[in-house]
Design a protein around this motif. Structure first.
Motif, PDB file in Angstrom:
ATOM      1  N   SER A  93      74.044 -46.075 -27.083  1.00  0.00           N
ATOM      2  CA  SER A  93      74.397 -46.472 -25.721  1.00  0.00           C
ATOM      3  C   SER A  93      73.788 -45.514 -24.715  1.00  0.00           C
ATOM      4  O   SER A  93      73.199 -44.499 -25.070  1.00  0.00           O
ATOM      5  N   ARG A  94      73.979 -45.865 -23.463  1.00  0.00           N
ATOM      6  CA  ARG A  94      73.604 -44.974 -22.364  1.00  0.00           C
ATOM      7  C   ARG A  94      74.726 -44.995 -21.344  1.00  0.00           C
ATOM      8  O   ARG A  94      75.577 -45.893 -21.351  1.00  0.00           O
ATOM      9  N   LEU A  95      74.730 -43.993 -20.478  1.00  0.00           N
ATOM     10  CA  LEU A  95      75.746 -43.887 -19.436  1.00  0.00           C
ATOM     11  C   LEU A  95      75.160 -44.337 -18.109  1.00  0.00           C
ATOM     12  O   LEU A  95      73.963 -44.186 -17.860  1.00  0.00           O
ATOM     13  N   LYS A  96      76.015 -44.868 -17.266  1.00  0.00           N
ATOM     14  CA  LYS A  96      75.596 -45.307 -15.934  1.00  0.00           C
ATOM     15  C   LYS A  96      76.538 -44.699 -14.901  1.00  0.00           C
ATOM     16  O   LYS A  96      77.765 -44.800 -15.041  1.00  0.00           O
ATOM     17  N   LEU A  97      75.957 -44.084 -13.883  1.00  0.00           N
ATOM     18  CA  LEU A  97      76.730 -43.509 -12.786  1.00  0.00           C
ATOM     19  C   LEU A  97      77.048 -44.599 -11.779  1.00  0.00           C
ATOM     20  O   LEU A  97      76.160 -45.300 -11.304  1.00  0.00           O
ATOM     21  N   LEU A  98      78.336 -44.749 -11.433  1.00  0.00           N
ATOM     22  CA  LEU A  98      78.763 -45.757 -10.475  1.00  0.00           C
ATOM     23  C   LEU A  98      79.177 -45.147  -9.136  1.00  0.00           C
ATOM     24  O   LEU A  98      79.052 -45.797  -8.100  1.00  0.00           O
ATOM     25  N   THR A 116      81.903 -43.538 -14.102  1.00  0.00           N
ATOM     26  CA  THR A 116      80.785 -43.912 -14.961  1.00  0.00           C
ATOM     27  C   THR A 116      81.203 -45.046 -15.896  1.00  0.00           C
ATOM     28  O   THR A 116      82.376 -45.410 -15.954  1.00  0.00           O
ATOM     29  N   CYS A 117      80.226 -45.564 -16.627  1.00  0.00           N
ATOM     30  CA  CYS A 117      80.520 -46.531 -17.679  1.00  0.00           C
ATOM     31  C   CYS A 117      79.514 -46.362 -18.802  1.00  0.00           C
ATOM     32  O   CYS A 117      78.495 -45.690 -18.643  1.00  0.00           O
ATOM     33  N   ILE A 118      79.812 -46.991 -19.926  1.00  0.00           N
ATOM     34  CA  ILE A 118      78.923 -46.978 -21.091  1.00  0.00           C
ATOM     35  C   ILE A 118      78.252 -48.342 -21.176  1.00  0.00           C
ATOM     36  O   ILE A 118      78.900 -49.381 -21.049  1.00  0.00           O
ATOM     37  N   ILE A 119      76.946 -48.308 -21.428  1.00  0.00           N
ATOM     38  CA  ILE A 119      76.180 -49.537 -21.665  1.00  0.00           C
ATOM     39  C   ILE A 119      75.668 -49.464 -23.098  1.00  0.00           C
ATOM     40  O   ILE A 119      74.825 -48.633 -23.421  1.00  0.00           O
ATOM     41  N   GLU A 120      76.216 -50.314 -23.955  1.00  0.00           N
ATOM     42  CA  GLU A 120      75.789 -50.338 -25.354  1.00  0.00           C
ATOM     43  C   GLU A 120      74.475 -51.093 -25.480  1.00  0.00           C
ATOM     44  O   GLU A 120      74.281 -52.120 -24.837  1.00  0.00           O
ATOM     45  N   ARG A 121      73.583 -50.560 -26.313  1.00  0.00           N
ATOM     46  CA  ARG A 121      72.301 -51.234 -26.546  1.00  0.00           C
ATOM     47  C   ARG A 121      72.540 -52.495 -27.358  1.00  0.00           C
ATOM     48  O   ARG A 121      73.368 -52.482 -28.267  1.00  0.00           O
ATOM     49  N   PRO A 122      71.906 -53.586 -27.064  1.00  0.00           N
ATOM     50  CA  PRO A 122      70.839 -53.812 -26.102  1.00  0.00           C
ATOM     51  C   PRO A 122      71.327 -54.321 -24.741  1.00  0.00           C
ATOM     52  O   PRO A 122      70.532 -54.774 -23.929  1.00  0.00           O
ATOM     53  N   ALA A 123      72.625 -54.256 -24.472  1.00  0.00           N
ATOM     54  CA  ALA A 123      73.168 -54.756 -23.200  1.00  0.00           C
ATOM     55  C   ALA A 123      72.511 -54.037 -22.015  1.00  0.00           C
ATOM     56  O   ALA A 123      71.934 -52.959 -22.153  1.00  0.00           O
ATOM     57  N   GLY A 129      85.930 -52.387 -20.435  1.00  0.00           N
ATOM     58  CA  GLY A 129      86.807 -51.307 -20.853  1.00  0.00           C
ATOM     59  C   GLY A 129      86.127 -49.951 -20.965  1.00  0.00           C
ATOM     60  O   GLY A 129      86.709 -49.025 -21.500  1.00  0.00           O
ATOM     61  N   SER A 130      84.886 -49.838 -20.453  1.00  0.00           N
ATOM     62  CA  SER A 130      84.170 -48.573 -20.615  1.00  0.00           C
ATOM     63  C   SER A 130      84.138 -47.710 -19.360  1.00  0.00           C
ATOM     64  O   SER A 130      83.481 -46.677 -19.348  1.00  0.00           O
ATOM     65  N   LEU A 131      84.837 -48.116 -18.328  1.00  0.00           N
ATOM     66  CA  LEU A 131      84.858 -47.296 -17.116  1.00  0.00           C
ATOM     67  C   LEU A 131      85.625 -46.010 -17.377  1.00  0.00           C
ATOM     68  O   LEU A 131      86.650 -46.006 -18.054  1.00  0.00           O
ATOM     69  N   SER A 132      85.114 -44.916 -16.833  1.00  0.00           N
ATOM     70  CA  SER A 132      85.837 -43.660 -16.917  1.00  0.00           C
ATOM     71  C   SER A 132      85.576 -42.846 -15.663  1.00  0.00           C
ATOM     72  O   SER A 132      84.613 -43.073 -14.939  1.00  0.00           O
ATOM     73  N   ARG A 133      86.485 -41.920 -15.422  1.00  0.00           N
ATOM     74  CA  ARG A 133      86.320 -40.955 -14.336  1.00  0.00           C
ATOM     75  C   ARG A 133      86.254 -39.592 -14.973  1.00  0.00           C
ATOM     76  O   ARG A 133      87.036 -39.272 -15.870  1.00  0.00           O
ATOM     77  N   ASN A 134      85.301 -38.806 -14.529  1.00  0.00           N
ATOM     78  CA  ASN A 134      85.237 -37.451 -15.047  1.00  0.00           C
ATOM     79  C   ASN A 134      85.180 -36.456 -13.912  1.00  0.00           C
ATOM     80  O   ASN A 134      84.650 -36.731 -12.846  1.00  0.00           O
TER      81      ASN A 134
END
Length: 170
Positions: A93-98, A116-123, A129-134
């Motif tokens: 996967s990769r991470l995306k900054l929102l 942020t969120c996670i984008i699983e390959r190949p999406a 359910g992958s949103l998170s705050r850090n």
């Protein structure tokens, strides 16, 4: 005696007002570029599933609280823990900054809150359910910014209330 109290009050007010102040604009631009470099290194490490590269953005004595609440301590511990997660739990996967909010505590200490969120390959977009705050605490040591602490929390919004609801009595 009164003069010392007045001086102490003025000093305390100056310190209180300085919290959250952004340094001079040229310095802030340089800082933002460094924050972006650190974020890119971390995101590249995530995509490459490289725990050591991920941990290299942290101070040697850093702390990290993961998405599931595990506490990883020291750069070495973060590298080992993240590599274990990459090898066994985190899908390709990769991470995306929102969203990102930067707050200076002082000239050499900053708190950055990111969504942020996670984008699983190949999406190509965030997984449900992958949103998170850090919360990232960075300090500048010897002219270089590194993360002191990183805390990640799953973001699951609570739906708004649909009118008044009675609260049960205890």
């Amino acid at each position: 005696m009164k003069r010392n109290k007045v001086a102490a009050l003025i000093g305390a007010a100056c310190v209180a007002l300085a919290i959250g102040a952004v340094p001079a604009s040229a310095s802030a631009r340089d800082d933002r570029a460094e924050f972006a470099r650190i974020l890119k290194q971390q995101y590249d490490a995530w995509s490459e599933e490289d725990g050591a590269k991920f941990a290299a953005t942290f101070t040697k004595d850093a702390d990290m609280v993961t998405f599931n609440g595990d506490h990883l301590s020291t750069r070495k511990g973060i590298a080992e823990g993240m590599q274990y997660y990459f090898d066994h739990y985190i899908p390709a996967s990769r991470l995306k900054l929102l969203d990102e909010r930067v707050r200076y505590v002082d000239r050499d200490l900053v708190v950055i809150v990111r969504t942020t969120c996670i984008i699983e390959r190949p999406a190509t977009d965030c997984r449900d359910g992958s949103l998170s705050r850090n919360t990232n605490v960075l300090s500048r040591r010897d002219g270089r910014w590194l993360q002191e602490s990183f805390q990640n929390t799953r973001y699951v919004p609570i739906p708004p209330s649909s009118g008044s609801q009675e609260v049960p009595e205890s």
